[in-house]
Design a protein around this motif. Structure first.
Motif, PDB file in Angstrom:
ATOM      1  N   UNK A 135       0.826  -1.207   0.000  1.00 34.33           N
ATOM      2  CA  UNK A 135       0.000   0.000   0.000  1.00 34.33           C
ATOM      3  C   UNK A 135       0.865   1.265   0.000  1.00 34.33           C
ATOM      4  N   UNK A 136       2.047   1.153   0.598  1.00 37.19           N
ATOM      5  CA  UNK A 136       2.983   2.274   0.601  1.00 37.19           C
ATOM      6  C   UNK A 136       3.603   2.382  -0.788  1.00 37.19           C
ATOM      7  N   UNK A 137       3.027   3.213  -1.640  1.00 34.36           N
ATOM      8  CA  UNK A 137       3.461   3.295  -3.037  1.00 34.36           C
ATOM      9  C   UNK A 137       4.839   3.932  -3.183  1.00 34.36           C
ATOM     10  N   UNK A 138       5.360   4.540  -2.103  1.00 33.04           N
ATOM     11  CA  UNK A 138       6.696   5.129  -2.183  1.00 33.04           C
ATOM     12  C   UNK A 138       7.766   4.063  -2.355  1.00 33.04           C
ATOM     13  N   UNK A 139       7.410   2.812  -2.086  1.00 32.79           N
ATOM     14  CA  UNK A 139       8.366   1.715  -2.233  1.00 32.79           C
ATOM     15  C   UNK A 139       8.454   1.220  -3.676  1.00 32.79           C
ATOM     16  N   UNK A 140       7.675   1.836  -4.568  1.00 33.15           N
ATOM     17  CA  UNK A 140       7.715   1.423  -5.956  1.00 33.15           C
ATOM     18  C   UNK A 140       6.876   0.194  -6.203  1.00 33.15           C
ATOM     19  N   UNK A 141       7.013  -0.354  -7.398  1.00 28.77           N
ATOM     20  CA  UNK A 141       6.174  -1.475  -7.833  1.00 28.77           C
ATOM     21  C   UNK A 141       7.029  -2.657  -8.250  1.00 28.77           C
ATOM     22  N   UNK A 142       6.365  -3.769  -8.507  1.00 24.56           N
ATOM     23  CA  UNK A 142       7.033  -4.976  -8.987  1.00 24.56           C
ATOM     24  C   UNK A 142       6.606  -5.338 -10.397  1.00 24.56           C
ATOM     25  N   UNK A 143       5.760  -4.495 -11.003  1.00 26.01           N
ATOM     26  CA  UNK A 143       5.385  -4.693 -12.399  1.00 26.01           C
ATOM     27  C   UNK A 143       5.021  -3.350 -13.003  1.00 26.01           C
ATOM     28  N   UNK A 144       5.169  -3.254 -14.310  1.00 27.59           N
ATOM     29  CA  UNK A 144       4.844  -2.009 -15.013  1.00 27.59           C
ATOM     30  C   UNK A 144       3.354  -1.725 -14.990  1.00 27.59           C
ATOM     31  N   UNK A 145       2.543  -2.787 -14.990  1.00 29.00           N
ATOM     32  CA  UNK A 145       1.092  -2.591 -15.002  1.00 29.00           C
ATOM     33  C   UNK A 145       0.641  -1.804 -13.782  1.00 29.00           C
ATOM     34  N   UNK A 146       1.229  -2.087 -12.610  1.00 27.03           N
ATOM     35  CA  UNK A 146       0.846  -1.344 -11.416  1.00 27.03           C
ATOM     36  C   UNK A 146       1.272   0.113 -11.521  1.00 27.03           C
ATOM     37  N   UNK A 147       2.486   0.352 -11.993  1.00 30.32           N
ATOM     38  CA  UNK A 147       2.944   1.742 -12.128  1.00 30.32           C
ATOM     39  C   UNK A 147       2.072   2.497 -13.120  1.00 30.32           C
TER      40      UNK A 147
END
Length: 326
Positions: A268-280
């Protein structure tokens, strides 16, 4: 202990790897392949552990430098590969972007699909795709390899069936997914060959980071050398690995060597970035009305790795280049 499969034949050659990933020792006198070791784990595990101890002490016969480029996936092919979606906040986010309500059952009943398991990629193998137009995406995940699991196994019992853990890049072709899901029959063409870390580890290698059936460490991804995400795999995991295993075994047995994946690691803490491009891209859609981050192109490179509290690589890195097929 840490185990890997050197390339050679369809199922590789089993080696034990040192904790610092610098050395390995051939384990063919114990089991020719990792699948053979898993088929008789009660007998092979103590012998493999003894070889691992010898390797750490500098007394293993035939020890050699460990090179991930020589590795296939720990299981170059498997009888069963099923991937979950244990980070439900990720599912909720993606559905929100397309205006779809998420059923309440998603919080209590795990999502899982059965993927192709006949052709896994090694950690440094090129990842080849038919077309950039298919929407090439990484998915950084964790997976477990289990022993035999009986049908109807409870999550408490499933915890005792976990033998090894490894990292995953569950490559996805995002532009093919909507059409396949619309047919109501699940993924197929949109899920090409999956890649795994060079090394699989027993849970004890994680120490206190392995608890409650989860891995409590960040999963670090880079795209073309630029940091992309480092969400903590132990945070916001709605269903732990024993629960995923129990769900998969509700109406069938799982054989030794079956692999169960976590799905895309997400916080939920989006400051940690993502693990897939779809989420970003989804976050960009919600924030500014359209996604701006492109999917991967030929020549791009993806790296996925996990580090312990002392900064040491645990599984080695998945480090792959995206290339055209053929």
């Amino acid at each position: 202990m840490k185990l890997a499969s050197l390339k050679g034949g369809r199922d590789g050659r089993l080696v034990v790897v040192s904790r610092d990933l610098s050395l390995c020792a051939i384990a063919e006198d114990i089991a020719a392949t990792l699948q053979a070791a898993l088929d008789d784990w009660a007998a092979t595990a103590p012998r493999l552990a003894a070889l691992a101890a010898q390797l750490e002490a500098g007394r293993a016969a035939g020890e050699r430098p460990f090179d991930p480029r020589e590795c296939a996936a720990p299981l170059p092919r498997a009888h069963h590969w099923a991937d979950g979606s244990a980070y439900v906040n990720h599912v909720e986010l993606v559905r929100k972007a397309r205006g779809a309500e998420m059923p309440a059952s998603f919080w209590t009943d795990p999502l899982i699909y059965q993927g192709g398991s006949d052709d896994f990629l090694g950690a440094t193998d090129d990842a080849s795709f038919a077309s950039e137009e298919h929407g090439i995406d990484l998915e950084a995940e964790i997976a477990v390899i289990v022993d035999d699991v009986p049908m109807g196994c409870t999550s408490d019992d499933a915890a005792d069936r976990i033998r090894l853990l490894l990292l995953v890049n569950d490559w996805s072709l995002r532009n093919l997914i909507p059409g396949e899901l619309a047919k109501g029959f699940g993924f197929y063409q949109s899920k090409p060959a999956t890649a795994f870390s060079p090394v699989a580890i027993t849970p004890d290698e994680l120490g206190g980071a392995w608890r409650d059936g989860k891995v409590h460490l960040p999963l670090v991804s880079h795209v073309n050398g630029t940091p992309f995400g480092s969400p903590d795999a132990g945070v916001d995991m709605t269903f732990n690995f024993p629960q995923l295993i129990a769900h998969a075994a509700r109406t069938r047995r799982l054989g030794a060597g079956a692999i169960i994946g976590s799905g895309t690691v997400s916080n939920y803490d989006r400051s940690r970035g993502s693990s897939c491009l779809a989420e970003k891209r989804t976050l960009e859609q919600l924030a500014q009305g359209r996604p701006t981050t492109p999917f991967l192109r030929f020549g791009d490179r993806v790296r996925i790795e996990m580090f312990d509290a002392a900064g040491r690589s645990v599984f080695g890195a998945i480090d792959q280049r995206v290339v055209p097929a053929g």
